[in-house]
Enzyme design. Structure first.
Site, PDB file in Angstrom:
ATOM      1  N   ASP A 107      -2.484   4.823  -4.577  1.00  0.00           N
ATOM      2  CA  ASP A 107      -2.429   4.992  -3.120  1.00  0.00           C
ATOM      3  C   ASP A 107      -2.683   3.658  -2.430  1.00  0.00           C
ATOM      4  O   ASP A 107      -3.823   3.270  -2.203  1.00  0.00           O
ATOM      5  CB  ASP A 107      -3.506   6.011  -2.701  1.00  0.00           C
ATOM      6  CG  ASP A 107      -3.615   6.155  -1.187  1.00  0.00           C
ATOM      7  OD1 ASP A 107      -2.706   5.676  -0.475  1.00  0.00           O
ATOM      8  OD2 ASP A 107      -4.605   6.761  -0.725  1.00  0.00           O
ATOM      9  N   PRO A 108      -1.593   2.918  -2.100  1.00  0.00           N
ATOM     10  CA  PRO A 108      -1.783   1.628  -1.407  1.00  0.00           C
ATOM     11  C   PRO A 108      -2.025   1.768   0.098  1.00  0.00           C
ATOM     12  O   PRO A 108      -2.046   0.745   0.798  1.00  0.00           O
ATOM     13  CB  PRO A 108      -0.468   0.889  -1.669  1.00  0.00           C
ATOM     14  CG  PRO A 108       0.374   1.778  -2.526  1.00  0.00           C
ATOM     15  CD  PRO A 108      -0.181   3.152  -2.436  1.00  0.00           C
ATOM     16  N   ASN A 109      -2.181   2.992   0.595  1.00  0.00           N
ATOM     17  CA  ASN A 109      -2.467   3.195   2.027  1.00  0.00           C
ATOM     18  C   ASN A 109      -1.506   2.440   2.949  1.00  0.00           C
ATOM     19  O   ASN A 109      -1.935   1.751   3.891  1.00  0.00           O
ATOM     20  CB  ASN A 109      -3.911   2.802   2.361  1.00  0.00           C
ATOM     21  CG  ASN A 109      -4.911   3.900   2.043  1.00  0.00           C
ATOM     22  OD1 ASN A 109      -5.854   3.679   1.289  1.00  0.00           O
ATOM     23  ND2 ASN A 109      -4.718   5.092   2.574  1.00  0.00           N
TER      24      ASN A 109
ATOM     25  N   LYS B   5      -7.075   3.621  -5.980  1.00  0.00           N
ATOM     26  CA  LYS B   5      -6.890   3.115  -4.623  1.00  0.00           C
ATOM     27  C   LYS B   5      -6.280   1.722  -4.716  1.00  0.00           C
ATOM     28  O   LYS B   5      -6.897   0.788  -5.234  1.00  0.00           O
ATOM     29  CB  LYS B   5      -8.258   3.063  -3.913  1.00  0.00           C
ATOM     30  CG  LYS B   5      -8.263   2.436  -2.532  1.00  0.00           C
ATOM     31  CD  LYS B   5      -7.316   3.096  -1.550  1.00  0.00           C
ATOM     32  CE  LYS B   5      -7.632   4.553  -1.299  1.00  0.00           C
ATOM     33  NZ  LYS B   5      -6.699   5.210  -0.361  1.00  0.00           N
TER      34      LYS B   5
ATOM     35  N   HIS C  32      -7.145  15.423   0.408  1.00  0.00           N
ATOM     36  CA  HIS C  32      -7.581  14.061   0.732  1.00  0.00           C
ATOM     37  C   HIS C  32      -9.096  14.016   0.955  1.00  0.00           C
ATOM     38  O   HIS C  32      -9.713  15.034   1.244  1.00  0.00           O
ATOM     39  CB  HIS C  32      -6.855  13.624   2.014  1.00  0.00           C
ATOM     40  CG  HIS C  32      -7.443  12.443   2.708  1.00  0.00           C
ATOM     41  ND1 HIS C  32      -8.229  12.543   3.843  1.00  0.00           N
ATOM     42  CD2 HIS C  32      -7.362  11.126   2.437  1.00  0.00           C
ATOM     43  CE1 HIS C  32      -8.587  11.341   4.239  1.00  0.00           C
ATOM     44  NE2 HIS C  32      -8.077  10.460   3.403  1.00  0.00           N
ATOM     45  N   SER C  33      -9.652  12.823   0.849  1.00  0.00           N
ATOM     46  CA  SER C  33     -11.093  12.662   1.069  1.00  0.00           C
ATOM     47  C   SER C  33     -11.407  11.300   1.670  1.00  0.00           C
ATOM     48  O   SER C  33     -10.721  10.309   1.395  1.00  0.00           O
ATOM     49  CB  SER C  33     -11.806  12.816  -0.272  1.00  0.00           C
ATOM     50  OG  SER C  33     -13.020  12.121  -0.311  1.00  0.00           O
ATOM     51  N   ASN C  34     -12.432  11.261   2.497  1.00  0.00           N
ATOM     52  CA  ASN C  34     -13.105  10.014   2.905  1.00  0.00           C
ATOM     53  C   ASN C  34     -14.512  10.052   2.314  1.00  0.00           C
ATOM     54  O   ASN C  34     -14.880  11.014   1.663  1.00  0.00           O
ATOM     55  CB  ASN C  34     -13.226   9.933   4.433  1.00  0.00           C
ATOM     56  CG  ASN C  34     -11.910   9.669   5.115  1.00  0.00           C
ATOM     57  OD1 ASN C  34     -11.447  10.473   5.900  1.00  0.00           O
ATOM     58  ND2 ASN C  34     -11.305   8.537   4.834  1.00  0.00           N
TER      59      ASN C  34
ATOM     60  N   LYS D 235      -6.933   8.786  -9.784  1.00  0.00           N
ATOM     61  CA  LYS D 235      -6.268   8.176  -8.624  1.00  0.00           C
ATOM     62  C   LYS D 235      -6.808   6.760  -8.458  1.00  0.00           C
ATOM     63  O   LYS D 235      -8.025   6.559  -8.412  1.00  0.00           O
ATOM     64  CB  LYS D 235      -6.566   8.991  -7.361  1.00  0.00           C
ATOM     65  CG  LYS D 235      -6.281   8.212  -6.073  1.00  0.00           C
ATOM     66  CD  LYS D 235      -6.281   9.096  -4.863  1.00  0.00           C
ATOM     67  CE  LYS D 235      -6.266   8.295  -3.572  1.00  0.00           C
ATOM     68  NZ  LYS D 235      -6.003   9.114  -2.396  1.00  0.00           N
TER      69      LYS D 235
ATOM     70  N   TYR E 101     -11.616   9.112  -8.640  1.00  0.00           N
ATOM     71  CA  TYR E 101     -11.073   8.299  -7.547  1.00  0.00           C
ATOM     72  C   TYR E 101     -11.566   6.870  -7.760  1.00  0.00           C
ATOM     73  O   TYR E 101     -12.695   6.531  -7.429  1.00  0.00           O
ATOM     74  CB  TYR E 101     -11.557   8.866  -6.213  1.00  0.00           C
ATOM     75  CG  TYR E 101     -10.807   8.411  -4.980  1.00  0.00           C
ATOM     76  CD1 TYR E 101     -10.023   7.261  -4.988  1.00  0.00           C
ATOM     77  CD2 TYR E 101     -10.876   9.130  -3.796  1.00  0.00           C
ATOM     78  CE1 TYR E 101      -9.340   6.848  -3.859  1.00  0.00           C
ATOM     79  CE2 TYR E 101     -10.201   8.733  -2.655  1.00  0.00           C
ATOM     80  CZ  TYR E 101      -9.444   7.583  -2.697  1.00  0.00           C
ATOM     81  OH  TYR E 101      -8.775   7.177  -1.572  1.00  0.00           O
TER      82      TYR E 101
HETATM   83  O1  GKR Z   1     -12.266   5.009   1.953  1.00  0.00           O
HETATM   84  O2  GKR Z   1     -11.208   3.249   1.295  1.00  0.00           O
HETATM   85  C1  GKR Z   1     -11.229   4.417   1.624  1.00  0.00           C
HETATM   86  C2  GKR Z   1      -9.962   5.217   1.565  1.00  0.00           C
HETATM   87  O3  GKR Z   1      -8.855   4.381   1.504  1.00  0.00           O
HETATM   88  C3  GKR Z   1      -9.854   6.150   2.742  1.00  0.00           C
HETATM   89  O4  GKR Z   1     -10.003   5.425   3.916  1.00  0.00           O
HETATM   90  C4  GKR Z   1      -8.561   6.907   2.778  1.00  0.00           C
HETATM   91  O5  GKR Z   1      -8.531   7.709   3.908  1.00  0.00           O
HETATM   92  O6  GKR Z   1      -9.157   7.842   0.645  1.00  0.00           O
HETATM   93  C5  GKR Z   1      -8.309   7.858   1.669  1.00  0.00           C
HETATM   94  C6  GKR Z   1      -6.857   7.973   1.249  1.00  0.00           C
HETATM   95  O7  GKR Z   1      -6.579   8.693   0.318  1.00  0.00           O
HETATM   96  O8  GKR Z   1      -5.993   7.404   1.898  1.00  0.00           O
HETATM   97 MG    MG Z   2      -4.403   8.364   0.698  1.00  0.00          MG
END
Ligand code: GKR
Ligand code: MG
Length: 427
Positions: free
Chosen positions: A223-225, A195, A325-327, A193, A148
């Site tokens: 994953d651009p959230n 971010k 998914h993970s935090n 993956k 990640y």
């Molecule tokens: O911790 O920066 C982060 C992640 O963006 C997290 O907040 C997300 O919930 O990892 C997560 C995701 O896959 O969206």
């Molecule tokens: Mg995500």
């Protein structure tokens, strides 16, 4: 008391903790120096303890603390009893058979998931079995996790609570390849993956291209959230879909409707989510719009380990892929993810985990070891992990002293860039 009547729950403890977290970038800003979690202990009258780990924000803590005393006297095998108590406390409707609300039920499901894991851990300890055996047994020996990757700053701003991490600054494609190389060499991950949502998509695609060049054959995701508009996603879709660059595209846009629009021009690339479909009540609309093809499950907010299995079964019914998914989290959560992950036949994607970014731990023996990109359920009864009380006390002190009570990545980013605007879509 017959040996068939388990000792009832006598005490429930919810301990907020804060652990070190690197300055990782995302669409919302940058991670603060401390990540918050809660550690849940459910103890029976005869002294057995089941563990759980969940969010550590004020709202979750309030829910958990409201429920905790109501569990005293409950049989640890009575998961429907637990569900009734949670439903009555969070949302005010104890009817466990009511249709899931179309608006979602994240707070309720999160509280349920936190205690369900602890009760399952207890049950498995009482039976002297690994937890996954209570979930039907393992269909694979271990769960695959992905590397990640995050853009990151070298250090937190105006902070000297602990020395900077040793990953350094990662803001360019070349630095990102370096981060990936270290992570893959250390943990053996077999998929990647990224971010995203930090830089313009074209820049992040340059990083993906560099990763593809450095690690040919490893599945890639971004994953651009929800940081991209539909039009931006349309513009970059040909580059993302070219040469099968991506295994899936995760949450380019931030609403179900927008994801449904994107699906129409996705050129066959699966769209994944942990943002727009995050509850059972969201599934009918998700299907109606054909908005996503892969759901990232997460026992922390879907309602626990059995709910995760139920979600996976729905995936088989409706032809949806399942990933995880993970935090930011510690070892109790990783153990729980792994126990449920080995039981899910259609978990065909490597799961997300932030775990390599965490240096602190709350379980005895230190960090769990991901090897060959995989983790097997920790051996022993239950989750296979026990609490390190000295570490729990230390991390609780961090919580008391750090001053953070609700995560705010945008506020943290404004320390670096005062004009930072976290409105979405950013691009
Ligand atoms: O911790 O920066 C982060 C992640 O963006 C997290 O907040 C997300 O919930 O990892 C997560 C995701 O896959 O969206
Ligand atoms: Mg995500």
């Amino acid at each position: 008391m017959s040996s068939l009547t388990p000792s009832p729950i006598a005490a429930v403890r919810v301990t907020p903790i804060a652990f070190r977290d690197p300055p990782l970038l995302n669409v919302a800003g940058v991670h603060e120096p401390w990540a918050l979690r809660s550690i849940i202990e459910v103890e029976t009258r005869d002294g057995r303890i089941g563990l759980g780990e969940s969010y550590g924000d004020l709202k979750t803590l309030a829910d958990l603390n409201q429920i905790a005393p109501q569990l005293v006297g409950l049989d640890p095998f009575d998961l429907n009893g637990l569900t009734r108590i949670v439903y009555a406390s969070v949302g005010g409707n104890p009817d466990t058979g009511a249709t899931f609300p179309a608006a979602g039920d994240k707070a309720r499901a999160s509280a349920l998931g936190a205690f369900e894991v602890a009760l399952l851990d207890l049950q498995a300890r009482i039976l002297d079995r690994p937890l996954y055996q209570l979930l039907g047994g393992a269909v694979r020996p271990a769960v695959a996790y992905s590397a990640y990757l995050f853009y990151k700053f070298a250090r937190h701003k105006d902070f000297d609570g602990y020395p900077p991490d040793d990953w350094g600054e990662v803001l360019t494609p070349e630095q990102m390849v370096g981060e990936a190389r270290r992570m893959i060499n250390t943990y053996g991950f077999g998929s990647i993956k990224l971010k995203g949502g930090v830089f313009a998509p074209e820049e992040e695609i340059r990083a993906l291209d560099a990763l593809r060049g450095a690690f040919p054959g490893l599945p890639l995701r971004i994953d651009p959230n929800g940081g991209w508009s539909v039009e931006t996603t349309r513009r970059v879709m040909p580059a993302l879909a070219a040469n099968g660059l991506l295994e899936y595209l995760e949450d380019p846009c931030s609403t179900l409707q927008e994801m449904g629009e994107v699906a129409k021009f996705a050129q066959g690339m699966p769209l994944a989510t942990n943002m727009v479909t995050i509850a059972f009540g969201h599934i009918p609309e998700t299907l109606r719009l054909n908005a996503v093809q892969v759901i990232l499950s997460d026992h922390h907010y879907w309602g626990g380990l059995r709910a995760t299995q139920q979600l996976a079964a729905l995936g088989r019914v409706f032809g949806l892929g399942i990933s995880m998914h993970s935090n930011s989290h510690l070892g109790i959560s990783l153990a729980a993810m792994t126990h449920v992950g080995v039981t899910i036949p259609n978990l065909r994607y490597a799961c997300d985990t932030h775990y390599p970014w965490q240096v602190d731990e709350v379980i005895t023996g230190g960090k769990l070891k991901i090897e060959g990109g995989q983790l097997a359920p920790p051996p022993g009864p239950g989750l296979g992990v026990t609490l390190d009380r000295a570490q729990l006390a230390r991390l609780h002190c961090n919580y008391l002293e750090c001053g953070i009570r609700v995560r705010d990545d945008a506020k943290e980013m404004r320390k670096h860039r005062p004009d930072f605007d976290d409105r979405r879509p950013r691009f």
